[in-house]
Design an enzyme around this catalytic site. Structure first.
Site, PDB file in Angstrom:
ATOM      1  CB  CYS A 136      -0.878   0.029   1.247  1.00 52.51           C
ATOM      2  SG  CYS A 136      -2.066  -1.294   1.334  1.00 52.51           S
ATOM      3  CB  ILE A 199       3.806 -12.320  -5.695  1.00 56.62           C
ATOM      4  CG1 ILE A 199       3.194 -12.765  -7.008  1.00 56.62           C
ATOM      5  CG2 ILE A 199       5.133 -12.956  -5.421  1.00 56.62           C
ATOM      6  CD1 ILE A 199       3.959 -12.414  -8.274  1.00 56.62           C
TER       7      ILE A 199
END
Length: 312
Positions: A136, A199
């Protein structure tokens, strides 16, 4: 979910939490599980990995938000969601009532956000663990991503592990958009991560040849689907080779049991299925059955025996 007539023991674990199946949803692709209920027995899969939740409700990024690409898709949703209050009031009780395990993905823009979310989720019924979405934007580092900096990534994970319920395993979700994913993996494990989710999507871009502008409203988006599977497998392989005792939740373009088998052989003890559910909402049950059959055909008595086998 399809009943599999096989002698293979398909049970595995998320940290110290036992689960009956190694197949989980992937964060962001099945919302909070409601859409899948007509197609999959949510109690039979490993867990529902929720959309990433933040402290406050979020409307997400501008439209268009999705674009098809060769063997994959780009998404630029922007973590749209109900916030932690909405999750606690509606989504988690719904899952708990059905006996489904929730693996809650948490996201924030600063370390304190992640720690507060972990605190709010302590002891909540049905929460089997936390997936820390460190891919993020970090507003305190001018838009950098936590997962691209071992120090920033370890700061988040350390804060979450300290705040979280000790019975809830903490998995750090790693980004492939780094030079050395092993260094990031080692940093978050040293900081207290019980496992690794690998991932996240790769950062991508599509330009509309008619408008001659970026197609997505948010300009860039996350690439998922079969196109990223070789990258995901490489990351799982490298991290398992360096940290063989650390549990890995593998993901990236899994569409079949044989795809899932590759992740298991590379070192994953469980897998998440995401993009595949968009055109096959029953994919999780089918992939579990196909993986069980593939393991039996290759003489494995249990899933656990196959984890990391390709390294031997």
């Amino acid at each position: 979910m399809t009943t599999v007539q096989t002698a293979v023991d398909m049970s595995t674990a998320l940290g110290g939490v036992s689960i009956p199946s190694p197949v989980l949803t992937a964060s962001g692709c099945s919302a909070f599980g409601r859409e899948l209920e007509p197609f999959v027995d949510l109690t039979a899969i490993g867990a529902v990995v929720t959309k990433s939740v933040q402290l406050r409700p979020r409307s997400g990024r501008p439209t268009p938000r999705m674009a098809e690409t060769p063997s994959g898709m780009l998404n630029s949703i922007g973590l749209q969601g109900p916030g932690i209050e909405g999750l606690l009031a509606g989504e988690l009780p719904w899952l708990a009532e059905r006996g489904a395990r929730a693996f809650v993905s948490i996201a924030g823009v600063r370390v304190e956000d992640f720690a507060e979310l972990a605190t709010r989720l302590r002891g909540v019924p049905g929460v089997a663990g936390l997936e820390v979405n460190i891919s993020c934007p970090n507003v305190e580092s001018r838009g950098e991503v936590f997962a691209c900096d071992p120090v920033a990534a370890s700061d988040v994970v350390s804060a979450v592990r300290a705040a979280a319920d000790p019975a809830q395993p903490v998995y750090a979700k790693l980004s492939p958009d780094v030079t050395d994913i092993v260094s990031v993996a080692r940093a978050v494990v040293d900081a207290g991560a019980d496992g690794l989710s690998m991932i996240n999507t790769l950062l991508g871009l599509v330009i509309d040849p008619d408008t001659m502008k970026p197609l997505l409203g948010g300009i860039t988006g996350g690439l998922s689907g079969p196109a990223i599977r070789p990258v995901a497998l490489r990351c799982v392989w490298q991290v398992h080779a360096a940290l063989p005792e650390v549990p890995i939740l593998g993901m990236g373009g899994i569409r079949s049991g044989l795809d899932a088998l590759q992740f298991v052989l590379a070192g994953a003890s469980a897998v998440s299925v995401g993009t595949a559910v968009f055109n096959d909402p029953s994919a999780l049950g089918r992939i579990h059955a196909e993986l069980a059959a593939a393991l039996e055909q290759r003489g494995f008595p249990s899933l656990r025996e196959a984890v990391g086998y390709a390294h031997r």
